[in-house]
Motif scaffolding. Structure first.
Motif, PDB file in Angstrom:
ATOM      1  N   ILE A   1       0.868  -1.181   0.000  1.00  0.00           N
ATOM      2  CA  ILE A   1       0.000   0.000   0.000  1.00  0.00           C
ATOM      3  C   ILE A   1       0.902   1.226   0.000  1.00  0.00           C
ATOM      4  CG2 ILE A   1      -1.767   1.253   1.286  1.00  0.00           C
ATOM      5  CD1 ILE A   1      -2.684  -1.433   2.442  1.00  0.00           C
TER       6      ILE A   1
ATOM      7  N   VAL B   1      -2.571   6.762   1.409  1.00  0.00           N
ATOM      8  CA  VAL B   1      -3.761   5.978   1.070  1.00  0.00           C
ATOM      9  C   VAL B   1      -4.722   6.016   2.258  1.00  0.00           C
ATOM     10  CG1 VAL B   1      -4.655   3.676   0.534  1.00  0.00           C
ATOM     11  CG2 VAL B   1      -2.533   4.477  -0.544  1.00  0.00           C
TER      12      VAL B   1
ATOM     13  N   THR C   1      -8.527   4.677   3.777  1.00  0.00           N
ATOM     14  CA  THR C   1      -9.636   3.750   3.610  1.00  0.00           C
ATOM     15  C   THR C   1     -10.745   4.123   4.576  1.00  0.00           C
ATOM     16  OG1 THR C   1      -9.271   2.012   5.276  1.00  0.00           O
ATOM     17  CG2 THR C   1      -7.842   1.979   3.323  1.00  0.00           C
TER      18      THR C   1
ATOM     19  N   ILE D   1      -8.765  -6.236   2.510  1.00  0.00           N
ATOM     20  CA  ILE D   1      -7.716  -6.367   1.495  1.00  0.00           C
ATOM     21  C   ILE D   1      -6.982  -7.675   1.743  1.00  0.00           C
ATOM     22  CG2 ILE D   1      -5.651  -5.322   0.489  1.00  0.00           C
ATOM     23  CD1 ILE D   1      -6.606  -2.633   1.715  1.00  0.00           C
TER      24      ILE D   1
ATOM     25  N   ILE E   1      -1.640  -1.227  -4.139  1.00  0.00           N
ATOM     26  CA  ILE E   1      -2.552  -0.072  -4.086  1.00  0.00           C
ATOM     27  C   ILE E   1      -1.695   1.187  -4.194  1.00  0.00           C
ATOM     28  CG2 ILE E   1      -4.257   1.174  -2.710  1.00  0.00           C
ATOM     29  CD1 ILE E   1      -5.030  -1.494  -1.456  1.00  0.00           C
TER      30      ILE E   1
ATOM     31  N   SER F   1      -4.502   6.931  -3.084  1.00  0.00           N
ATOM     32  CA  SER F   1      -5.812   6.349  -3.374  1.00  0.00           C
ATOM     33  C   SER F   1      -6.742   6.427  -2.168  1.00  0.00           C
ATOM     34  CB  SER F   1      -5.657   4.887  -3.814  1.00  0.00           C
ATOM     35  OG  SER F   1      -4.976   4.811  -5.057  1.00  0.00           O
TER      36      SER F   1
ATOM     37  N   LEU G   1     -10.177   4.323  -0.610  1.00  0.00           N
ATOM     38  CA  LEU G   1     -11.079   3.172  -0.671  1.00  0.00           C
ATOM     39  C   LEU G   1     -12.264   3.431   0.243  1.00  0.00           C
ATOM     40  CD1 LEU G   1      -8.234   2.112  -1.601  1.00  0.00           C
ATOM     41  CD2 LEU G   1      -8.923  -0.119  -0.738  1.00  0.00           C
TER      42      LEU G   1
ATOM     43  N   VAL H   1     -10.782  -5.684  -1.769  1.00  0.00           N
ATOM     44  CA  VAL H   1      -9.721  -5.772  -2.777  1.00  0.00           C
ATOM     45  C   VAL H   1      -9.243  -7.219  -2.815  1.00  0.00           C
ATOM     46  CG1 VAL H   1      -7.469  -4.917  -3.515  1.00  0.00           C
ATOM     47  CG2 VAL H   1      -9.071  -3.368  -2.363  1.00  0.00           C
TER      48      VAL H   1
ATOM     49  N   ARG I   1      -4.386  -4.610  -8.821  1.00  0.00           N
ATOM     50  CA  ARG I   1      -3.322  -3.600  -8.912  1.00  0.00           C
ATOM     51  C   ARG I   1      -3.958  -2.252  -9.213  1.00  0.00           C
ATOM     52  NH1 ARG I   1      -1.169  -8.435 -10.223  1.00  0.00           N
ATOM     53  NH2 ARG I   1       1.018  -8.846  -9.655  1.00  0.00           N
ATOM     54  N   LEU I   2      -4.029  -1.438  -8.176  1.00  0.00           N
ATOM     55  CA  LEU I   2      -4.643  -0.117  -8.306  1.00  0.00           C
ATOM     56  C   LEU I   2      -3.554   0.914  -8.556  1.00  0.00           C
ATOM     57  CD1 LEU I   2      -6.703  -1.897  -6.671  1.00  0.00           C
ATOM     58  CD2 LEU I   2      -7.484   0.231  -5.605  1.00  0.00           C
TER      59      LEU I   2
END
Length: 324
Positions: free
Chosen positions: A116, A120, A122, A128, A154, A158, A160, A166, A171-172
Motif C-alpha cells: 500500500i 492511502v 480507507t 484487502i 494499491i 488512493s 477506498l 480488494v 493492482r490499483l
C-alpha cells in the motif's frame, strides 16, 4: 422522590462518569506506537504512526512494515501468514506507506505480498487480501483445497470507500477512488474511479481534457505537505465558516421577515386609515342626511301649523322648574 432513590441516581451517574474516564485512560495507554509497542514487534513502525486501542487481530507483525504518520483505526486487523508464530522469513509481506489512514474494523490479510503506497486512506470495514480459496477439485471441500496467492498493489494517494473489498491480484494505480461496497480485481489505471461488483471504471482523468464524465463540483484546494492533524483543523475551520454563513443567512432571513411584518403593519395602518376615512365620509354623509331630514321636518312643520293639542304638548310643565 425519596432520598434513597436520589442517592442511587447520583451513584449511577458517578459510576458512569468514572467508567468512561477510565476507558479513556485505557485507550490512551493501549495505543500502539513505535515508542510503546506493547507486546508487538513490527518489522518497521515509523514515527508518529499508531494503532488505536482496542486492536483487532494482529499477528505475524515482524513481516509487517508501516511508514511514518500512519493511523490504524480501532478493531482493525493486520496479519501476515496463516497463523500466529508462522515462520515467514525476512522479507515484508504487508507494507503500508507514510501518512496512511486505515479505517476502523478494516482487515489487511497478507500471505505473499500486499503493498500500500503513501497517503492511502480507507473507510471503515475495508477488506484487502492477497489470498483466495481454490475450488478446482469438484470432489474436495473448498476449505480443504490449497489456497491461491497473488500480489496486491494499491497506488499512492488512493481512497477506498467503506466496505470495499480488494481481491488477490488487484493492482490499483495512483489516486484511484474505489466506491463504497465495491469488489475490486484486476488492474485499475491511475486517476480513475471504480464502482460496482465487480468494480468497473466509471470516471477517468485525461491530462488534456480533464475528467470524463465531468465532475459535478470542484473541491477546495488543500495546501501541499499538510499533516493529518492540520487537515482535521482545516476541515473544522471550514465547517465553522459554513455554519457561520448559514447563521448570517438566517439572520438576514429573519430581518427580511421583520421588514415584511413592518410592511404588513404599515399596510394594515393604511387600510385602517382608509377605513377611517370611509367611515368619516359616511359620517359626513349621515350628517348631511340628518340636516336634510331636519330641514324636511322644518318644512313639514311650516307646511302644517301645529294644532292646539300639539301646542299644548309642547308647552312646558308648569309643576316642574326647568332650572332644577
Amino acid at each position: 422522590m425519596s432520598i434513597a432513590r436520589t442517592l442511587r441516581g447520583h451513584g449511577k451517574r458517578a459510576v458512569s462518569r468514572a467508567l468512561h474516564r477510565g476507558w479513556q485512560v485505557v485507550r490512551a495507554a493501549g495505543t500502539i506506537t513505535a515508542d510503546s509497542p506493547g507486546l508487538l514487534r513490527f518489522g518497521a513502525l515509523g514515527a508518529e504512526s499508531r494503532f488505536a486501542f482496542p486492536l483487532g487481530a494482529v499477528f505475524g507483525e515482524r513481516a509487517i512494515h508501516i511508514g511514518t504518520g500512519t493511523l490504524v483505526g480501532e478493531h482493525a486487523s493486520l496479519s501476515a501468514g496463516l497463523v500466529p508464530g508462522q515462520e515467514l522469513g525476512s522479507r515484508p509481506i504487508v507494507t503500508i506507506g507514510d501518512r496512511c489512514t486505515i479505517g476502523r474494523g478494516s482487515h489487511i490479510v497478507g500471505h505473499q505480498s500486499i503493498v500500500i503506497g503513501d497517503d492511502v486512506w480507507t473507510g471503515p470495514y475495508v477488506y484487502i487480501t492477497d489470498q483466495n480459496h481454490s475450488y478446482a477439485d469438484p470432489d474436495r471441500p473448498i476449505g480443504l483445497q490449497w489456497p491461491i496467492n497473488d500480489v496486491v498493489e494499491i497506488g499512492s494517494g488512493s481512497w477506498l470507500g467503506a466496505g470495499a473489498i480488494v481481491l488477490p491480484g488487484a493492482r490499483l494505480g495512483r489516486n484511484v477512488v474505489v466506491a463504497a461496497g465495491s469488489v475490486v480485481r484486476g488492474t485499475v489505471p491511475d486517476h480513475s474511479v471504480v464502482a460496482g461488483v465487480p468494480a468497473k471504471v466509471v470516471r477517468r482523468y485525461d491530462p488534456t481534457t480533464g475528467w470524463h464524465p465531468p465532475l459535478r463540483s470542484l473541491p477546495a484546494e488543500i495546501p501541499e505537505g499538510i499533516t493529518h492533524a492540520e487537515l482535521e483543523a482545516l476541515i473544522a475551520q471550514a465547517e465553522s465558516v459554513a455554519a457561520g454563513a448559514g447563521g448570517a443567512e438566517s439572520v438576514a432571513a429573519k430581518a427580511g421577515g421583520a421588514e415584511s411584518v413592518a410592511a404588513g403593519a404599515t399596510g394594515a395602518e393604511s387600510v385602517a386609515a382608509k377605513t377611517a376615512g370611509a367611515e368619516s365620509v359616511a359620517a359626513k354623509a349621515g350628517g348631511a342626511e340628518s340636516v336634510a331630514a331636519k330641514t324636511a321636518g322644518a318644512e313639514s312643520v311650516a307646511a302644517s301649523p301645529p294644532g292646539p293639542e300639539s301646542v299644548a304638548a309642547q308647552a312646558p310643565d308648569r309643576d316642574h322648574d326647568p332650572a332644577e
